[in-house]
Design an enzyme around this catalytic site. Structure first.
Site, PDB file in Angstrom:
ATOM      1  N   GLY A 191      64.642  79.358   5.030  1.00 59.97           N
ATOM      2  CA  GLY A 191      65.968  79.482   4.530  1.00 59.97           C
ATOM      3  C   GLY A 191      67.138  78.306   4.858  1.00 59.97           C
TER       4      GLY A 191
ATOM      5  N   HIS B 161      71.185  72.513  12.758  1.00 62.69           N
ATOM      6  CA  HIS B 161      72.139  73.071  13.195  1.00 62.69           C
ATOM      7  C   HIS B 161      71.624  74.509  13.848  1.00 62.69           C
ATOM      8  CE1 HIS B 161      71.262  73.954   8.986  1.00 62.69           C
ATOM      9  NE2 HIS B 161      71.769  75.006   9.202  1.00 62.69           N
TER      10      HIS B 161
HETATM   11  P1  DGP Z   1      71.338  77.068   6.673  1.00 62.66           P
HETATM   12  O1  DGP Z   1      71.097  77.998   5.493  1.00 62.66           O
HETATM   13  O2  DGP Z   1      70.533  77.552   7.821  1.00 62.66           O
HETATM   14  O3  DGP Z   1      70.845  75.751   6.237  1.00 62.66           O
HETATM   15  O4  DGP Z   1      72.747  76.993   6.846  1.00 62.66           O
HETATM   16  C1  DGP Z   1      73.967  76.166   6.413  1.00 62.66           C
HETATM   17  C2  DGP Z   1      75.266  76.824   6.652  1.00 62.66           C
HETATM   18  O5  DGP Z   1      76.187  76.088   6.477  1.00 62.66           O
HETATM   19  C3  DGP Z   1      75.531  78.173   5.754  1.00 62.66           C
HETATM   20  O6  DGP Z   1      75.218  79.194   6.510  1.00 62.66           O
HETATM   21  C4  DGP Z   1      76.667  77.744   4.839  1.00 62.66           C
HETATM   22  C5  DGP Z   1      77.119  76.545   5.844  1.00 62.66           C
HETATM   23  N1  DGP Z   1      77.888  75.810   4.944  1.00 62.66           N
HETATM   24  C6  DGP Z   1      77.471  75.028   3.915  1.00 62.66           C
HETATM   25  N2  DGP Z   1      78.486  74.278   3.542  1.00 62.66           N
HETATM   26  C7  DGP Z   1      79.401  74.166   4.306  1.00 62.66           C
HETATM   27  C8  DGP Z   1      80.585  73.722   4.335  1.00 62.66           C
HETATM   28  O7  DGP Z   1      81.158  72.657   3.764  1.00 62.66           O
HETATM   29  N3  DGP Z   1      81.430  73.996   5.436  1.00 62.66           N
HETATM   30  C9  DGP Z   1      81.037  74.745   6.337  1.00 62.66           C
HETATM   31  N4  DGP Z   1      81.934  75.225   7.293  1.00 62.66           N
HETATM   32  N5  DGP Z   1      79.933  75.410   6.623  1.00 62.66           N
HETATM   33  C10 DGP Z   1      79.159  75.371   5.533  1.00 62.66           C
END
Ligand code: DGP
Length: 114
Positions: free
Chosen positions: A93, A100
Site C-alpha cells: 500500500g 516514511h
Molecule cells: P503511503 O501510502 O504509506 O505511501 O503513505 C503516503 C502518505 O502520504 C499518505 O498517508 C498521504 C500522505 N501524503 C501524500 N501526499 C502528501 C502531501 O503532499 N502532503 C502531506 N502532508 N502528506 C501527503
C-alpha cells in the site's frame, strides 16, 4: 534528493507541509489525509525508496528515526499508545516511494492490520 520525489520536495521546503519536527537526519510532518486524530509522517532527509532498500549502512539512521518517533509520540501526548507503520511497495500500500513511517494515534486503533 530525487528530483521527482514528493517527500524530497517537502523535506526541501519546495512543497509546504505542517512540520512537527526536524533535525539533520529526518523531517516529520502531518499527513495530508489523516487516518487517526494524530497522523504524522517521519521521513529521512536522504532519499531511500522504502524499507526494502535499507542496508546496514542505514542502521544508525533508522535507529535515530525510531528515537524521534518516540519523542514525537511523547510530545503529542500519545500516552496510551500508538501505531508505527511503514508500507512497502504496491502490495504493502505504499503510494509515495520515499521511506516514511506513519505515527497513528489519538484513539484506540483497529486490531486488524491488513
Ligand atoms: P503511503 O501510502 O504509506 O505511501 O503513505 C503516503 C502518505 O502520504 C499518505 O498517508 C498521504 C500522505 N501524503 C501524500 N501526499 C502528501 C502531501 O503532499 N502532503 C502531506 N502532508 N502528506 C501527503
Amino acid at each position: 534528493m530525487s528530483d521527482d520525489c514528493l517527500f524530497c520536495k517537502i523535506v526541501n521546503g519546495d512543497i509546504p507541509s505542517n512540520k512537527v519536527y526536524e533535525d539533520e537526519l529526518c523531517y516529520a510532518f502531518r499527513d495530508i489525509d489523516p487516518q487517526a486524530p494524530t497522523h504524522i509522517l517521519v521521513v529521512p532527509r536522504t532519499h531511500i525508496a522504502s524499507c526494502a532498500d535499507l542496508t546496514e549502512a542505514n542502521a544508525a539512521l533508522v535507529a535515530h528515526i525510531f528515537t524521534v518517533i518516540a519523542k514525537i509520540a511523547r510530545d503529542e501526548g500519545l500516552d496510551s499508545g500508538y501505531r508505527v507503520v511503514s508500507n512497502v511497495g504496491p502490495d504493502g500500500g505504499q503510494s509515495v516511494p520515499h521511506l516514511h513511517f506513519h505515527i497513528l494515534g489519538g484513539r484506540a486503533l483497529s486490531g486488524r492490520m491488513g
